[in-house]
Design a protein around this motif. Sequence first.
Motif, short mmCIF file in Angstrom:
data_model
loop_
_atom_site.label_atom_id
_atom_site.label_comp_id
_atom_site.label_asym_id
_atom_site.label_seq_id
_atom_site.Cartn_x
_atom_site.Cartn_y
_atom_site.Cartn_z
N UNK A 206 0.80 -1.21 0.00
CA UNK A 206 0.00 0.00 0.00
C UNK A 206 0.83 1.26 0.00
N UNK A 207 1.91 1.25 0.75
CA UNK A 207 2.79 2.43 0.80
C UNK A 207 3.38 2.74 -0.56
N UNK A 208 3.91 1.72 -1.22
CA UNK A 208 4.56 1.94 -2.53
C UNK A 208 3.53 2.25 -3.62
N UNK A 209 2.39 1.58 -3.58
CA UNK A 209 1.37 1.84 -4.60
C UNK A 209 0.77 3.23 -4.45
N UNK A 210 0.57 3.67 -3.21
CA UNK A 210 0.04 5.02 -3.00
C UNK A 210 1.02 6.06 -3.50
N UNK A 211 2.32 5.83 -3.24
CA UNK A 211 3.33 6.78 -3.73
C UNK A 211 3.38 6.77 -5.25
N UNK A 212 3.27 5.57 -5.85
CA UNK A 212 3.24 5.48 -7.31
C UNK A 212 2.06 6.26 -7.87
N UNK A 213 0.89 6.07 -7.26
CA UNK A 213 -0.33 6.76 -7.70
C UNK A 213 -0.17 8.28 -7.60
N UNK A 214 0.38 8.73 -6.49
CA UNK A 214 0.55 10.18 -6.29
C UNK A 214 1.56 10.78 -7.24
N UNK A 215 2.48 9.97 -7.76
CA UNK A 215 3.52 10.47 -8.66
C UNK A 215 3.17 10.34 -10.13
N UNK A 221 0.55 4.64 -19.57
CA UNK A 221 -0.03 3.37 -20.02
C UNK A 221 -0.43 2.43 -18.88
N UNK A 222 0.27 2.52 -17.75
CA UNK A 222 0.00 1.59 -16.65
C UNK A 222 -0.83 2.22 -15.53
N UNK A 223 -1.38 3.41 -15.76
CA UNK A 223 -2.12 4.11 -14.71
C UNK A 223 -3.30 3.29 -14.19
N UNK A 224 -4.05 2.66 -15.10
CA UNK A 224 -5.19 1.86 -14.67
C UNK A 224 -4.75 0.73 -13.76
N UNK A 225 -3.64 0.10 -14.09
CA UNK A 225 -3.16 -1.01 -13.26
C UNK A 225 -2.74 -0.52 -11.87
N UNK A 226 -2.16 0.67 -11.80
CA UNK A 226 -1.82 1.25 -10.50
C UNK A 226 -3.09 1.43 -9.67
N UNK A 227 -4.12 1.98 -10.28
CA UNK A 227 -5.39 2.20 -9.58
C UNK A 227 -5.99 0.89 -9.11
N UNK A 228 -5.97 -0.12 -9.97
CA UNK A 228 -6.55 -1.43 -9.61
C UNK A 228 -5.78 -2.08 -8.47
N UNK A 229 -4.46 -2.05 -8.55
CA UNK A 229 -3.64 -2.64 -7.49
C UNK A 229 -3.86 -1.91 -6.18
N UNK A 230 -3.90 -0.58 -6.24
CA UNK A 230 -4.07 0.21 -5.03
C UNK A 230 -5.44 -0.05 -4.41
N UNK A 231 -6.48 -0.13 -5.22
CA UNK A 231 -7.82 -0.38 -4.71
C UNK A 231 -7.90 -1.74 -4.03
N UNK A 232 -7.26 -2.73 -4.62
CA UNK A 232 -7.25 -4.06 -4.00
C UNK A 232 -6.56 -4.03 -2.64
N UNK A 233 -5.43 -3.35 -2.55
CA UNK A 233 -4.68 -3.30 -1.29
C UNK A 233 -5.44 -2.49 -0.25
N UNK A 234 -6.04 -1.38 -0.65
CA UNK A 234 -6.83 -0.58 0.29
C UNK A 234 -8.01 -1.39 0.83
#
Length: 350
Positions: A206-215, A221-234
């Motif tokens: 969650x820490x790394x995915x949230x930082x990735x999302x914020x950056x 191209x991979x923005x959707x996957x970041x959102x999906x991974x982050x939502x799953x972890x949250x």
Amino acid sequence: MMLSLAMIAKNEEQYLDRCLKSVSTLVDEMIVVDTGSTDRTREIARDNGAVVYDFEWCDDFSAARNFSIEKTSGDWVVVLDADEYFAEDYADVIREFISRGQQIGRFEFIARFVKDGLTQSSQYSSSRLFPRHIRYMGRIHEQLVSDLPRCDTGALVMHDGYYMTEKSERNIKLLLQEVKQHPGDPYLLFQLGKQYRGNNEYEAAGNYLLEAYQNLSGPTPYALEVILELLEVLTHTKKYVTAFDLVEGHAELFDTSPDFCFATALFLLDYAIDTNDHSVIGDIEQCYLTCLEMGKHQAKEVVIGTSTFMAAYNLAVFYETTGLQEKATEYYVLSSSYGFEPAKKKLEGL
């Protein structure tokens, strides 16, 4: 134009023969760089007509890949890993692509993985066909360094190297080194978070995915996957307020992404169970119905089935749980029509 295969491999006797046989009709030469095998990898490569070189592993995938490219003699290079293979003979497709001139070719990939005890498949594209002068950069999840346009080739590659295997420890080690050298890089942070999630280390993920999302910035191209991974972890870590903010901040994805609708339904279900808030029950149903509606229009999926058999199955479970047995049967039948085994077993028990 001469076309060369450039491959790096280590202890790939289980997969290598299949890969080389799938590519042998496409290329003029096959180069396999071995990074320290203790099995029959070298022998299998030579038996298939490949030229084998040794490379001392140095915790750097791009260094090994660039070494393999340097050993080729073709005008163009195709890169495959031993656990990948072409779904059919694409010799004509690839030769026609090369004839168009300077560009980088993307292959479509279907990868198997196991999640929650269920074998699933995801799909993605990756740049693997390019003029020989181009090189890689990056210790892990290495990328081609080039301004040439990246275009789809139409070739499909199957990938099962992460199926029932364990590579997270190696990957996490290399990704941590890369993040230290490139702090704030959203792609590296995304990959690191993904590895931690796959390793069931959800807080770190969650820490790394949230930082990735914020950056993230601009079209990615991979923005959707970041959102999906982050939502799953949250969802898994029960950080529901942040999850609601994430979902509401990307409401436009309800029109385009079955994976987003599917992940939102899973989040809302966990939230409803944990908080006893039944006000979202109708939203769960609507998410799955939206998934299926997008499936009628062949919406692009990340995980195969989120707009068809998986959405239908989860909707059937939802209806069964809420006492709507007739509707449950209808959607079990729909899921089963795609060959989804859990749905078939459910129908047998009804």
